[in-house]
Design a protein around this motif. Sequence first.
Motif, PDB file in Angstrom:
ATOM      1  N   GLN A   1      -4.316 -46.006 -12.589  1.00 11.79           N
ATOM      2  CA  GLN A   1      -3.766 -47.228 -12.008  1.00 11.79           C
ATOM      3  C   GLN A   1      -2.584 -47.742 -12.823  1.00 11.79           C
ATOM      4  OE1 GLN A   1      -6.615 -50.399 -11.687  1.00 11.79           O
ATOM      5  NE2 GLN A   1      -5.156 -51.842 -10.813  1.00 11.79           N
ATOM      6  N   MET A   2      -2.717 -47.736 -14.138  1.00 17.81           N
ATOM      7  CA  MET A   2      -1.628 -48.203 -14.995  1.00 17.81           C
ATOM      8  C   MET A   2      -0.411 -47.277 -14.912  1.00 17.81           C
ATOM      9  SD  MET A   2      -3.705 -49.559 -18.370  1.00 17.81           S
ATOM     10  CE  MET A   2      -2.186 -50.131 -19.135  1.00 17.81           C
ATOM     11  N   MET A   3      -0.646 -45.964 -14.794  1.00 22.44           N
ATOM     12  CA  MET A   3       0.462 -45.024 -14.685  1.00 22.44           C
ATOM     13  C   MET A   3       1.219 -45.212 -13.373  1.00 22.44           C
ATOM     14  SD  MET A   3      -1.183 -41.537 -16.294  1.00 22.44           S
ATOM     15  CE  MET A   3       0.311 -40.605 -15.978  1.00 22.44           C
ATOM     16  N   LEU A   4       0.481 -45.408 -12.275  1.00 19.49           N
ATOM     17  CA  LEU A   4       1.133 -45.639 -10.979  1.00 19.49           C
ATOM     18  C   LEU A   4       1.962 -46.921 -11.002  1.00 19.49           C
ATOM     19  CD1 LEU A   4      -1.734 -44.624  -8.508  1.00 19.49           C
ATOM     20  CD2 LEU A   4       0.367 -43.371  -9.009  1.00 19.49           C
ATOM     21  N   GLU A   5       1.430 -47.951 -11.603  1.00 16.15           N
ATOM     22  CA  GLU A   5       2.184 -49.201 -11.706  1.00 16.15           C
ATOM     23  C   GLU A   5       3.447 -49.007 -12.539  1.00 16.15           C
ATOM     24  OE1 GLU A   5      -0.530 -52.015 -13.272  1.00 16.15           O
ATOM     25  OE2 GLU A   5      -1.651 -52.274 -11.390  1.00 16.15           O
ATOM     26  N   SER A   6       3.344 -48.227 -13.633  1.00 22.07           N
ATOM     27  CA  SER A   6       4.514 -47.980 -14.469  1.00 22.07           C
ATOM     28  C   SER A   6       5.567 -47.166 -13.720  1.00 22.07           C
ATOM     29  CB  SER A   6       4.075 -47.254 -15.739  1.00 22.07           C
ATOM     30  OG  SER A   6       5.187 -46.959 -16.558  1.00 22.07           O
ATOM     31  N   ILE A   7       5.133 -46.142 -12.965  1.00 25.73           N
ATOM     32  CA  ILE A   7       6.076 -45.326 -12.188  1.00 25.73           C
ATOM     33  C   ILE A   7       6.773 -46.170 -11.130  1.00 25.73           C
ATOM     34  CG2 ILE A   7       6.225 -43.412 -10.542  1.00 25.73           C
ATOM     35  CD1 ILE A   7       3.998 -42.041 -12.120  1.00 25.73           C
ATOM     36  N   SER A   8       6.018 -47.024 -10.446  1.00 26.48           N
ATOM     37  CA  SER A   8       6.625 -47.889  -9.432  1.00 26.48           C
ATOM     38  C   SER A   8       7.663 -48.819 -10.044  1.00 26.48           C
ATOM     39  CB  SER A   8       5.524 -48.691  -8.734  1.00 26.48           C
ATOM     40  OG  SER A   8       6.080 -49.572  -7.783  1.00 26.48           O
ATOM     41  N   GLU A   9       7.379 -49.338 -11.199  1.00 34.05           N
ATOM     42  CA  GLU A   9       8.334 -50.230 -11.864  1.00 34.05           C
ATOM     43  C   GLU A   9       9.591 -49.476 -12.269  1.00 34.05           C
ATOM     44  OE1 GLU A   9       9.577 -53.942 -13.118  1.00 34.05           O
ATOM     45  OE2 GLU A   9       7.756 -53.385 -12.019  1.00 34.05           O
ATOM     46  N   LEU A  10       9.426 -48.242 -12.760  1.00 29.23           N
ATOM     47  CA  LEU A  10      10.598 -47.447 -13.141  1.00 29.23           C
ATOM     48  C   LEU A  10      11.454 -47.087 -11.926  1.00 29.23           C
ATOM     49  CD1 LEU A  10       9.011 -45.065 -15.806  1.00 29.23           C
ATOM     50  CD2 LEU A  10      10.574 -46.964 -16.221  1.00 29.23           C
ATOM     51  N   GLU A  11      10.807 -46.784 -10.808  1.00 28.85           N
ATOM     52  CA  GLU A  11      11.565 -46.478  -9.587  1.00 28.85           C
ATOM     53  C   GLU A  11      12.381 -47.692  -9.132  1.00 28.85           C
ATOM     54  OE1 GLU A  11       8.659 -45.189  -6.830  1.00 28.85           O
ATOM     55  OE2 GLU A  11       8.576 -43.115  -7.586  1.00 28.85           O
ATOM     56  N   LYS A  12      11.813 -48.867  -9.224  1.00 27.14           N
ATOM     57  CA  LYS A  12      12.559 -50.069  -8.855  1.00 27.14           C
ATOM     58  C   LYS A  12      13.767 -50.259  -9.765  1.00 27.14           C
ATOM     59  CE  LYS A  12       8.597 -52.580  -6.933  1.00 27.14           C
ATOM     60  NZ  LYS A  12       7.722 -53.775  -7.072  1.00 27.14           N
ATOM     61  N   LYS A  13      13.578 -50.056 -11.065  1.00 27.80           N
ATOM     62  CA  LYS A  13      14.694 -50.195 -11.993  1.00 27.80           C
ATOM     63  C   LYS A  13      15.776 -49.150 -11.724  1.00 27.80           C
ATOM     64  CE  LYS A  13      12.078 -52.269 -15.786  1.00 27.80           C
ATOM     65  NZ  LYS A  13      11.652 -52.117 -17.201  1.00 27.80           N
ATOM     66  N   ASP A  14      15.360 -47.885 -11.416  1.00 30.75           N
ATOM     67  CA  ASP A  14      16.323 -46.828 -11.134  1.00 30.75           C
ATOM     68  C   ASP A  14      17.145 -47.162  -9.884  1.00 30.75           C
ATOM     69  OD1 ASP A  14      17.306 -44.016 -11.571  1.00 30.75           O
ATOM     70  OD2 ASP A  14      16.483 -43.816  -9.554  1.00 30.75           O
ATOM     71  N   LYS A  15      16.480 -47.657  -8.841  1.00 34.31           N
ATOM     72  CA  LYS A  15      17.213 -48.027  -7.612  1.00 34.31           C
ATOM     73  C   LYS A  15      18.209 -49.155  -7.889  1.00 34.31           C
ATOM     74  CE  LYS A  15      16.465 -49.234  -2.757  1.00 34.31           C
ATOM     75  NZ  LYS A  15      17.518 -50.248  -2.759  1.00 34.31           N
ATOM     76  N   SER A  16      17.790 -50.109  -8.706  1.00 34.79           N
ATOM     77  CA  SER A  16      18.694 -51.212  -9.031  1.00 34.79           C
ATOM     78  C   SER A  16      19.916 -50.709  -9.794  1.00 34.79           C
ATOM     79  CB  SER A  16      17.932 -52.270  -9.845  1.00 34.79           C
ATOM     80  OG  SER A  16      18.795 -53.321 -10.231  1.00 34.79           O
ATOM     81  N   LEU A  17      19.703 -49.773 -10.735  1.00 36.11           N
ATOM     82  CA  LEU A  17      20.831 -49.230 -11.489  1.00 36.11           C
ATOM     83  C   LEU A  17      21.768 -48.421 -10.595  1.00 36.11           C
ATOM     84  CD1 LEU A  17      19.013 -48.128 -14.772  1.00 36.11           C
ATOM     85  CD2 LEU A  17      20.573 -50.057 -14.482  1.00 36.11           C
ATOM     86  N   GLN A  18      21.206 -47.658  -9.652  1.00 35.93           N
ATOM     87  CA  GLN A  18      22.044 -46.895  -8.730  1.00 35.93           C
ATOM     88  C   GLN A  18      22.896 -47.825  -7.859  1.00 35.93           C
ATOM     89  OE1 GLN A  18      19.552 -44.275  -6.494  1.00 35.93           O
ATOM     90  NE2 GLN A  18      19.086 -42.932  -8.220  1.00 35.93           N
TER      91      GLN A  18
END
Length: 236
Positions: A145-162
């Motif tokens: 659960q913690m890993m999925l939450e971390s991956i989702s947060e990283l994907e949001k940050k990556d989209k924002s940077l793009q």
Amino acid sequence: MGRGKVTLKRIENKINRQVTFSKRRSGLLKKAHEISVLCDVDVALIVFSTKGKLSEYATNASMVRIIERYEQHSYTEKELNGTNNQSKGSWTLEHAKLKAKFELLQKNQRNFMGEDLDSLSIKELLNLEQQLEAALRRLRLKKNQMMLESISELEKKDKSLQDQNSLLLKKIKGKEKELAEPPLVDQQTQENMVSFQLNLGEAYQAAGCDGELEDTQKESQPLTVIPYWMLNLMSQ
């Protein structure tokens, strides 16, 4: 000779007993009233005759309030006495229970760490194994659960940077396009240039009669090109 000590005992004669009760009851009620007034205290007096007749006295006619105070005081005193009498034994028993619980927790902790397993039976070992497996399942579930939450947060940050990079690229391309295009000369500047050329030609024609020397000098002088910044000044 002084008065001898009177021995108190039940009056056998019924009539004398009733007369004495009536006199003593009146005196007792009078004394209760006097002490309540003189000493400003709460007094409650209850007397039942042999026939069940009630005689009572209470300060300010508050018999119920005085009885409630008495019951509360009596209950509190009993509780305190009972607590004092049983406190030592209770604390000793509580200490023994806590000590046993602490030793059991220490034993379970050692068993979970894989220690002191020789004293365990097969049933206890199976129970320990089930507890460890259940703990591992909960641990893995929490980790995933913690890993999925971390991956989702990283994907949001990556989209924002793009999105930010795309916006910056658009701005850079717009600046490059502006710098690559030559500056445009407006209509007023062009009219000024044409007017200046016409005036310059008329001046040359008017000066043609001054002699061949000036024509020679004019022919020898190179054609002057008006700089772009001078034209802008003239247009202003």
